[in-house]
Design an enzyme around this catalytic site. Structure first.
Site, PDB file in Angstrom:
ATOM      1  N   HIS A  26      41.329   5.536  -7.537  1.00  0.00           N
ATOM      2  CA  HIS A  26      41.597   6.853  -6.939  1.00  0.00           C
ATOM      3  C   HIS A  26      42.704   7.581  -7.711  1.00  0.00           C
ATOM      4  CE1 HIS A  26      40.287   4.839  -2.926  1.00  0.00           C
ATOM      5  NE2 HIS A  26      39.302   5.624  -3.303  1.00  0.00           N
ATOM      6  N   SER A  43      38.110   0.314  -2.258  1.00  0.00           N
ATOM      7  CA  SER A  43      39.012  -0.002  -1.145  1.00  0.00           C
ATOM      8  C   SER A  43      38.485  -1.199  -0.368  1.00  0.00           C
ATOM      9  CB  SER A  43      39.142   1.205  -0.209  1.00  0.00           C
ATOM     10  OG  SER A  43      39.766   2.263  -0.870  1.00  0.00           O
ATOM     11  N   ARG A  71      31.806   5.720 -10.454  1.00  0.00           N
ATOM     12  CA  ARG A  71      31.928   4.417 -11.100  1.00  0.00           C
ATOM     13  C   ARG A  71      30.612   3.998 -11.729  1.00  0.00           C
ATOM     14  NH1 ARG A  71      34.410   2.109  -5.624  1.00  0.00           N
ATOM     15  NH2 ARG A  71      32.947   3.728  -4.993  1.00  0.00           N
ATOM     16  N   LYS A  74      34.650   5.003  12.330  1.00  0.00           N
ATOM     17  CA  LYS A  74      34.951   4.066  11.246  1.00  0.00           C
ATOM     18  C   LYS A  74      36.196   3.247  11.578  1.00  0.00           C
ATOM     19  CE  LYS A  74      34.706   4.218   6.197  1.00  0.00           C
ATOM     20  NZ  LYS A  74      34.634   5.089   5.042  1.00  0.00           N
TER      21      LYS A  74
END
Ligand code: ADP
Length: 155
Positions: free
Chosen positions: A18, A129, A91, A42
């Site tokens: 990030h 993460s 990515r 979440k």
């Protein structure tokens, strides 16, 4: 008119990947808002206050980077803060397919807002993460995955 971008995500926690994306984007925008999305459904590992504090510490010396939290649609938050750009990191091709869908729907909702993608540094490709959370949960060393400002005590 100021060129404002938001970099939305959960940042649970912020990773070196990030940070790389935000740092590379600094020369492109007058202001970058790292926007922590609050999603009631979440389950997060770290509190919103903790995540916000870490991000503030990481970008303490970057005058054009700030942190905010938001609820609801990312494009609505863009409107609120006057951002015309959504910054996202890529990515892998899987990221691209996922991001393409979100970006195209966002474009349908608010045609005046564009998504800008930056490729990650190759060595950061495996970092997410969720992997950081897994390593942390099992007592592993996360120091190579997160910025040095994140000093998390062992679980
Ligand atoms: P989300 O909850 O949207 O998945 P994340 O906090 O995981 O939020 O990610 C926010 C943004 O950061 C996304 O654009 C994601 O692709 C990007 N990102 C995540 N990990 C990396 C990495 N290692 N390198 C570059 N970009 C990354």
């Amino acid at each position: 008119m100021q060129k404002i971008a938001i970099f939305p995500g959960s940042f649970d926690p912020i990773t070196r990947g990030h940070v790389f994306i935000v740092k590379r984007a600094i020369p492109l925008f007058d202001k970058i808002i790292v926007a922590i999305g609050q999603n009631a459904t979440k389950q997060n590992m770290f509190s919103i206050e903790q995540r916000e504090k870490w991000i503030e510490q990481v970008f303490e010396k970057d005058a054009t980077v700030e942190v905010q939290t938001y609820q609801g649609l990312t494009v609505d938050f863009c409107r609120q803060v006057g951002a015309k750009f959504i910054l996202r990191g890529l990515r892998t091709s899987a990221d691209f397919e996922f991001e393409r869908g979100i970006g195209q729907v966002n474009k349908m909702l608010h045609p005046d807002i564009d998504t800008v993608f930056l490729l990650t540094e190759p060595s950061f490709t495996p970092i997410s993460s969720s992997i950081v959370r897994d390593v942390y949960r099992h007592g592993g060393d996360i120091s190579k995955l997160v910025p040095p400002e994140i000093n998390i005590p062992s679980p």
